[in-house]
Design a protein around this motif. Structure first.
Motif, PDB file in Angstrom:
ATOM      1  N   ALA A  44      -0.560  -2.961  -0.833  1.00 23.60           N
ATOM      2  CA  ALA A  44       0.006  -2.227  -1.965  1.00 23.60           C
ATOM      3  C   ALA A  44      -0.537  -0.801  -1.954  1.00 23.60           C
ATOM      4  N   PRO A  45       0.224   0.164  -2.504  1.00 28.50           N
ATOM      5  CA  PRO A  45      -0.310   1.530  -2.579  1.00 28.50           C
ATOM      6  C   PRO A  45      -1.594   1.555  -3.406  1.00 28.50           C
ATOM      7  N   ALA A  46      -2.597   2.216  -2.898  1.00 32.83           N
ATOM      8  CA  ALA A  46      -3.882   2.302  -3.594  1.00 32.83           C
ATOM      9  C   ALA A  46      -4.436   3.704  -3.368  1.00 32.83           C
ATOM     10  N   SER A  47      -5.577   3.981  -3.939  1.00 32.36           N
ATOM     11  CA  SER A  47      -6.170   5.290  -3.682  1.00 32.36           C
ATOM     12  C   SER A  47      -7.618   5.133  -3.240  1.00 32.36           C
ATOM     13  N   THR A  48      -8.029   6.045  -2.387  1.00 29.52           N
ATOM     14  CA  THR A  48      -9.407   6.056  -1.920  1.00 29.52           C
ATOM     15  C   THR A  48     -10.116   7.258  -2.525  1.00 29.52           C
ATOM     16  N   ASN A  49     -11.277   6.994  -3.132  1.00 27.04           N
ATOM     17  CA  ASN A  49     -12.098   8.082  -3.661  1.00 27.04           C
ATOM     18  C   ASN A  49     -13.172   8.422  -2.640  1.00 27.04           C
ATOM     19  N   MET A  50     -13.327   9.689  -2.401  1.00 29.77           N
ATOM     20  CA  MET A  50     -14.295  10.116  -1.408  1.00 29.77           C
ATOM     21  C   MET A  50     -15.245  11.106  -2.055  1.00 29.77           C
ATOM     22  N   LYS A  51     -16.533  10.874  -1.836  1.00 31.17           N
ATOM     23  CA  LYS A  51     -17.521  11.714  -2.513  1.00 31.17           C
ATOM     24  C   LYS A  51     -18.689  11.979  -1.576  1.00 31.17           C
ATOM     25  N   LEU A  52     -19.190  13.192  -1.604  1.00 28.43           N
ATOM     26  CA  LEU A  52     -20.379  13.538  -0.838  1.00 28.43           C
ATOM     27  C   LEU A  52     -21.590  13.301  -1.736  1.00 28.43           C
ATOM     28  N   VAL A  53     -22.512  12.465  -1.283  1.00 23.15           N
ATOM     29  CA  VAL A  53     -23.652  12.102  -2.119  1.00 23.15           C
ATOM     30  C   VAL A  53     -24.960  12.463  -1.415  1.00 23.15           C
ATOM     31  N   GLN A  54     -25.833  13.120  -2.144  1.00 25.58           N
ATOM     32  CA  GLN A  54     -27.160  13.429  -1.610  1.00 25.58           C
ATOM     33  C   GLN A  54     -28.096  12.269  -1.946  1.00 25.58           C
ATOM     34  N   ILE A  55     -28.620  11.610  -0.919  1.00 24.57           N
ATOM     35  CA  ILE A  55     -29.578  10.532  -1.157  1.00 24.57           C
ATOM     36  C   ILE A  55     -30.979  11.151  -1.165  1.00 24.57           C
ATOM     37  N   PRO A  56     -31.731  10.956  -2.254  1.00 27.60           N
ATOM     38  CA  PRO A  56     -33.038  11.600  -2.371  1.00 27.60           C
ATOM     39  C   PRO A  56     -33.958  11.277  -1.189  1.00 27.60           C
ATOM     40  N   HIS A  57     -34.693  12.231  -0.729  1.00 26.52           N
ATOM     41  CA  HIS A  57     -35.624  12.103   0.397  1.00 26.52           C
ATOM     42  C   HIS A  57     -34.915  11.693   1.692  1.00 26.52           C
ATOM     43  N   PHE A  58     -33.610  11.846   1.735  1.00 25.94           N
ATOM     44  CA  PHE A  58     -32.906  11.484   2.965  1.00 25.94           C
ATOM     45  C   PHE A  58     -31.876  12.540   3.307  1.00 25.94           C
ATOM     46  N   LYS A  59     -30.639  12.258   3.183  1.00 28.20           N
ATOM     47  CA  LYS A  59     -29.629  13.230   3.577  1.00 28.20           C
ATOM     48  C   LYS A  59     -28.323  12.990   2.830  1.00 28.20           C
ATOM     49  N   GLU A  60     -27.340  13.778   3.160  1.00 28.06           N
ATOM     50  CA  GLU A  60     -26.051  13.618   2.502  1.00 28.06           C
ATOM     51  C   GLU A  60     -25.177  12.637   3.273  1.00 28.06           C
ATOM     52  N   VAL A  61     -24.473  11.826   2.537  1.00 27.54           N
ATOM     53  CA  VAL A  61     -23.535  10.903   3.169  1.00 27.54           C
ATOM     54  C   VAL A  61     -22.205  10.982   2.436  1.00 27.54           C
ATOM     55  N   ILE A  62     -21.184  10.518   3.094  1.00 29.62           N
ATOM     56  CA  ILE A  62     -19.863  10.474   2.468  1.00 29.62           C
ATOM     57  C   ILE A  62     -19.563   9.024   2.110  1.00 29.62           C
ATOM     58  N   ILE A  63     -19.290   8.794   0.849  1.00 25.03           N
ATOM     59  CA  ILE A  63     -18.966   7.445   0.398  1.00 25.03           C
ATOM     60  C   ILE A  63     -17.474   7.381   0.105  1.00 25.03           C
ATOM     61  N   MET A  64     -16.821   6.405   0.702  1.00 25.60           N
ATOM     62  CA  MET A  64     -15.393   6.216   0.482  1.00 25.60           C
ATOM     63  C   MET A  64     -15.185   4.877  -0.200  1.00 25.60           C
ATOM     64  N   ALA A  65     -14.593   4.902  -1.376  1.00 22.34           N
ATOM     65  CA  ALA A  65     -14.370   3.676  -2.128  1.00 22.34           C
ATOM     66  C   ALA A  65     -12.890   3.482  -2.388  1.00 22.34           C
ATOM     67  N   THR A  66     -12.386   2.301  -2.066  1.00 25.68           N
ATOM     68  CA  THR A  66     -10.990   1.984  -2.331  1.00 25.68           C
ATOM     69  C   THR A  66     -10.924   0.818  -3.314  1.00 25.68           C
ATOM     70  N   ASN A  67     -10.205   1.016  -4.397  1.00 23.28           N
ATOM     71  CA  ASN A  67      -9.995  -0.069  -5.365  1.00 23.28           C
ATOM     72  C   ASN A  67      -8.504  -0.335  -5.468  1.00 23.28           C
ATOM     73  N   CYS A  68      -8.119  -1.599  -5.312  1.00 24.71           N
ATOM     74  CA  CYS A  68      -6.697  -1.940  -5.396  1.00 24.71           C
ATOM     75  C   CYS A  68      -6.384  -2.535  -6.762  1.00 24.71           C
ATOM     76  N   ASP A  69      -5.435  -1.907  -7.473  1.00 20.76           N
ATOM     77  CA  ASP A  69      -5.051  -2.410  -8.792  1.00 20.76           C
ATOM     78  C   ASP A  69      -4.223  -3.688  -8.694  1.00 20.76           C
ATOM     79  N   SER A  70      -3.549  -3.871  -7.552  1.00 19.47           N
ATOM     80  CA  SER A  70      -2.675  -5.040  -7.407  1.00 19.47           C
ATOM     81  C   SER A  70      -3.457  -6.339  -7.210  1.00 19.47           C
ATOM     82  N   CYS A  71      -4.390  -6.337  -6.246  1.00 16.44           N
ATOM     83  CA  CYS A  71      -5.071  -7.594  -5.932  1.00 16.44           C
ATOM     84  C   CYS A  71      -6.567  -7.557  -6.261  1.00 16.44           C
ATOM     85  N   GLY A  72      -7.056  -6.404  -6.681  1.00 19.30           N
ATOM     86  CA  GLY A  72      -8.466  -6.319  -7.058  1.00 19.30           C
ATOM     87  C   GLY A  72      -9.421  -6.115  -5.904  1.00 19.30           C
ATOM     88  N   HIS A  73      -8.888  -5.954  -4.689  1.00 15.77           N
ATOM     89  CA  HIS A  73      -9.746  -5.760  -3.514  1.00 15.77           C
ATOM     90  C   HIS A  73     -10.529  -4.451  -3.636  1.00 15.77           C
TER      91      HIS A  73
END
Ligand SMILES: [Zn+2]
Length: 223
Positions: A31-60
């Motif tokens: 089903a059509p869904a959207s992916t949220n992408m965010k650059l996150v600074q992890i303290p005492h480490f480095k920056e990472v990109i987190i990609m989260a997909t939530n499906c409204d149809s099936c809850g995946h």
């Protein structure tokens, strides 16, 4: 990979502090869904990109981590002795190249098995249990002996005990790319229960990361 397009355009600065949303299809039900992408600074480490997909149809729901930075010069082996239930709340960044080992359970999860994750120790152990016990393809097959089923059941029970703080074990995050992290709750002081070793990769590990080919290219450019 869409984030690589951003990287190529050098837009990391733009991403800082913002959530990018782009349309996708649910990997589970399509089903059509959207992916949220965010650059996150992890303290005492480095920056990472987190990609989260939530499906409204099936809850995946998926949550995937990509290292914003390149492969480190050295590999990292992090060993934590789990001694307290509060250890479960420690943040964990397991990169896509990181293996997870629990020596007391004779358990080893290969580097590609779980993908990249930014979660807690509890979340990581839960994912391991789901992967090994609930989603195990051997569990339904006719060939599965009762012995093997018993062992899987026993493994799941031991993970539950670790989650409940009733079993003290070591957990090892071994990442030849050096892009994994386990929260030191005493930072910037040393953590008495955690050791972080940096090591030089073997030829085979460079091979697995696809770095040997890259080196050859660089040498040719330098000449
Ligand atoms: Zn879905």
């Amino acid at each position: 990979m869409k984030w690589e397009i951003l990287k190529a355009g050098n837009d990391l600065e733009v991403m800082r502090g913002e959530v990018l949303v782009f349309p996708t299809n649910c990997p589970e039900c399509n089903a059509p869904a959207s992916t949220n992408m965010k650059l996150v600074q992890i303290p005492h480490f480095k920056e990472v990109i987190i990609m989260a997909t939530n499906c409204d149809s099936c809850g995946h729901r998926t949550n995937e981590v990509k290292s914003g930075a390149a492969t480190e010069q050295l590999g990292t082996k992090i060993t934590l002795h789990i001694t307290d239930p509060s250890d479960m709340t420690r943040d964990v960044l397991k990169s896509e190249t990181c293996a997870v080992l629990i020596p007391e359970l004779e358990f080893e999860l290969g580097m590609a098995a779980l993908g990249g994750k930014f979660t807690t120790l509890e979340g990581l152990l839960q994912d391991i249990k789901d992967l090994i016990v609930s989603k195990n393809p051997f569990i339904c097959g006719d060939s599965s002996s009762s012995d093997r089923l018993d062992k899987l059941k026993e493994f799941g029970e031991k993970i539950e005990k670790i989650l409940a703080g009733q079993m003290k074990v070591h957990i090892i995050l071994d990442d030849p790319a050096g892009n994994s992290y386990l929260q030191n709750v005493y930072a910037p002081e040393a953590d008495p229960e955690m050791t972080v070793e940096k090591y030089t990769r073997t030829f085979e590990q460079n091979e697995e990361l696809g770095l040997n080919d890259m080196k050859t290219e660089n040498y040719q450019q330098e000449k």
